[in-house]
Design an enzyme around this catalytic site. Structure first.
Site, PDB file in Angstrom:
ATOM      1  N   ALA A 286       8.704  25.986 -55.120  1.00  0.00           N
ATOM      2  CA  ALA A 286       8.842  26.574 -54.350  1.00  0.00           C
ATOM      3  C   ALA A 286      10.428  27.694 -54.788  1.00  0.00           C
ATOM      4  O   ALA A 286      10.858  27.610 -55.787  1.00  0.00           O
ATOM      5  CB  ALA A 286       9.411  25.298 -53.471  1.00  0.00           C
ATOM      6  N   HIS A 287      10.739  28.134 -53.602  1.00  0.00           N
ATOM      7  CA  HIS A 287      11.631  29.598 -53.440  1.00  0.00           C
ATOM      8  C   HIS A 287      12.538  29.034 -54.328  1.00  0.00           C
ATOM      9  O   HIS A 287      13.587  28.121 -53.140  1.00  0.00           O
ATOM     10  CB  HIS A 287      11.739  30.342 -52.331  1.00  0.00           C
TER      11      HIS A 287
END
Lengths: 353, 353, 353
Positions: free
Chosen positions: B244-245
């Protein structure tokens, strides 16, 4: 890697966009958006979570978005508003770099069926394939290498990034964002067994995706067996998610990465599924259910609230000892009950301890 | 399906490549690499795991890579070296079939922006799309159907297999291998809630992937919200992984298939995550952490070591009985404590047993 | 979204196709297939699961497929047969809309190697890439944007939907269906460690997929390290599945979504893996094993039957209390044993209760 944008804004402009209250010099210009700790003197930052309050004092930002009650503690210009995280969301679009790839027009290397109906200012990238009778709303962007099967409909202002696949007859609402590698409308996993082998059930239904939906990269949403798979308005789906045939997801749900939902399950509105959550098939979850990460749900849930499964992680040697005991848990419970009844140590044969 | 290669090597040549010690006839030629049990008289085999020692005696291989202390037990020619598995890794590349698809040149069906900067001997496959201001290092190979967004950089000697997607501004180091279906730089899952609906947060950060990284098929690595998602040098990522980010993965980690890592988590160097492991967001794992398969980690880990969660599998009827008791576990613990205090069977109402 | 098909059938025609027994007017025409509750007067429905018997009485369907013993309860025409679900599977193909995209011929925007051997009536979509020495059987359909590496073989009557990737040397049997985003033949996750860094092991093996196999969207099947990854005849694989190098899946297995199988594991015939199941590497599962959803299997299974792991989900506050106790479970078991021995409350220091 930071892509530069030449766009700058005055604090006054940003205050107006947000409906905030400005404390400081409205003529000051900012050119970037950053966290409290990373922000430099040309950036605007935000304080949405009070856990980060300790960083406010030393921020080098030009200004900070924060709730009204924290204005007094802000060492620089402050834009006060009730929901600074929402304010950050709004500002983020102002500071995102413009991308050249989304200009209107059909790339010469795209394959567009003569029977497709294209709205105004549609952008179709190289090697995109637009099947017969597809309808694209105004200002839709279809990225490079996307494949849209026969009779798909994509609503206005929707964006399909490169290499998205829509099977035939898929309906996507307005303002959708679908990320690369996602596949919408593949066959559901339906087979009948004859005692020896599996026989495919043609998946005759479709997929209907509402407005304002986002679908993450490499996610799969299968078409219905009979009747449609339905994704409600405002649903946000992360990457690597699987949604099986005839699932219904209610409006404004958020599904984190790696979620898997088996066939015909119905999720209510405003539900949140943590990363890696699995829902068995044919369940109903009411509105407002939250499931924490990697939980498995095998029964319907009729009360809003937070639900979990699993054991939590621990050092492997401790875990090994406990996991062995889990396999004896029912026997432990029976032994405990016997002790409570005053029956002492009359354990079953073979009981380990 | 075995693809034939006409290349053969003498044992002496292979011994030299490996820095091994040869016991046997150095002029003997081998044309293939196989396991101890599958090897034929033209193959070289290896013994890296002593669990397979029992197969050494009956191998039909021409020669075997093995540790020095096992030379005496080898019925055929032996190449002795301290790390035979590493030796096998090195030999494997000599016996891999050469692939025609990686010849330098730009396929006429590729779409390459005029502003892209291409190194020497770059290979770009059919229908690949190279966006504006992309930089490709020397000898990079971009497979068929890949899409590289605006201003990406791919380092020298990197290989993107067919149908890889890089969003804009993604930076890939040297000697990377990215497998088909992988997506790097898609938007992180960031939304602000206004009490009714989710509002997208533009993901302004990028992705920076170091040197010598491999990314498996259909894996997703999201771009940062603010600041970058970072994959360190030498990291190996299997298929179906979600990152994820703003996650940071330290150097030389190995992430097995189906791993999911939530936003902003930082994984130290030399960590190993087993298949299906989930890491919650905003955690820190120190260097040298190993997580066993399908474990969920929801707290930071500050000590190197092996960590686990879950229950282990068992026959379903036993599992059902135990899983029911898990839901009573806290009550069982309280009942146990009462018994220890000599309070007998004064169980709460509704306690089942 | 329901795609219209002009095809209609008489009940007599359908009865004949199914080998059923008709109770009612054989000249009646039906144009659709639906569930008992959704069916209208032009549809045929089915009753395969007795849980839905309560809907039979009020169905508006023209006719219902059902088992012979329920004919008397059917308010409309009945087609009686022993396995109505299998009957439904057969009828589903009659009512599936025909798709224009699968016409024989090579799209002008496809890239087909001169050395590829194409059977009769092959269909190759736009931007598909067919590598050197590929063999396509009669009536195979290769969707838009597919990439088939060097020397692949795809058997007759197989269908690859858009954007499927086959690496070099992959062998696919007859009548396969491979969904979009799937990747077959990517490198297995094989690395040797030198104490500091990982060194890639060339994955020299291939992938052999039998006849009548279906592979879901965005699934990954890796090629073997040495020797092949093998998928048996009749295996059905759902979306988002990972199958690692040198795995063997026996005939007629069904793998639901998000399953992950680590390297070299062998699954017997007629096994069923629920959604999200994980199998560790180097295991053997015998024929006829069923694993329930999201279970982790770390040991070989030698007896057919149903196996499970995990805890079941529950409200989060209850779960938190129980999960804490799981970490004390071995200590609880020891305390329980002490009580049974009559040793009272001599608990270890630091024991919580």
């Amino acid at each position: 890697m930071k892509m530069m944008t030449s766009q700058t804004y005055t604090l006054e402009e940003l205050t107006r966009v947000l409906g905030a209250t400005l404390h400081g010099d409205g003529t000051q210009r900012v050119s970037g958006l950053a966290t409290l700790t990373d922000a430099g003197p040309d950036d605007i930052a935000f304080l949405a979570n009070r856990a980060y309050l300790r960083f406010l004092d030393e921020t080098r930002a030009a200004a900070v978005l924060l709730p009204p009650d924290l204005v007094a503690e802000c060492p620089v210009a402050a834009l006060a508003l009730d929901n600074p995280y929402l304010g950050y969301a709004r500002l983020s679009h102002l500071f995102a770099p413009p991308l050249a790839g989304h200009q209107p027009g059909i790339h010469p290397a795209a394959s567009v069926s003569d029977s497709a109906r294209l709205g105004d200012e549609v952008s179709i990238g190289p090697n995109a394939v637009i099947g017969d009778h597809v309808t694209l709303g105004d200002r839709t962007v279809i990225g490079a290498g996307c494949s849209l099967g026969e009779a798909c409909t994509v609503g206005a202002d929707s964006l399909l990034h490169a290499n998205v696949t829509l099977y035939h007859g898929v309906v996507i609402g307005q303002r959708a964002i679908i990320h690369s590698g996602a596949v919408v409308g593949g066959d559901g996993f339906g087979f009948a067994h004859d005692g020896m082998a599996w026989h495919k059930i043609a998946q005759i239904g479709g997929v209907v995706v509402g407005d304002d939906v986002e679908i993450g990269s490499c996610s799969s949403i299968d078409r219905g067996a009979l009747g449609d798979t339905v994704i409600g308005d405002g649903v946000k789906i992360d990457s690597q998610v699987q949604i099986a045939h005839n699932v219904h997801i209610g409006e404004h749900c958020a599904l984190a990465g790696c979620v898997g939902i088996a066939g015909s399950t119905r999720v209510g509105r405003h539900c949140q599924l943590g990363g890696g959550v699995g829902l068995a098939g044919h369940l109903e979850l009411c509105d407002g259910v939250q499931i924490t990460g990697m939980s498995l749900v095998t029964n319907s849930i009729h009360e809003p609230g937070v639900y979990s499964s699993g054991t939590g992680s621990m050092p492997n040697d401790l875990w090994r000892r406990n996991a062995v005991r889990f396999k004896q848990l029912d026997r432990m419970a029976r032994r405990l009950a016997r002790l409570e009844r005053g029956e002492g140590s009359s354990r079953e044969k073979g009981e380990s301890h």
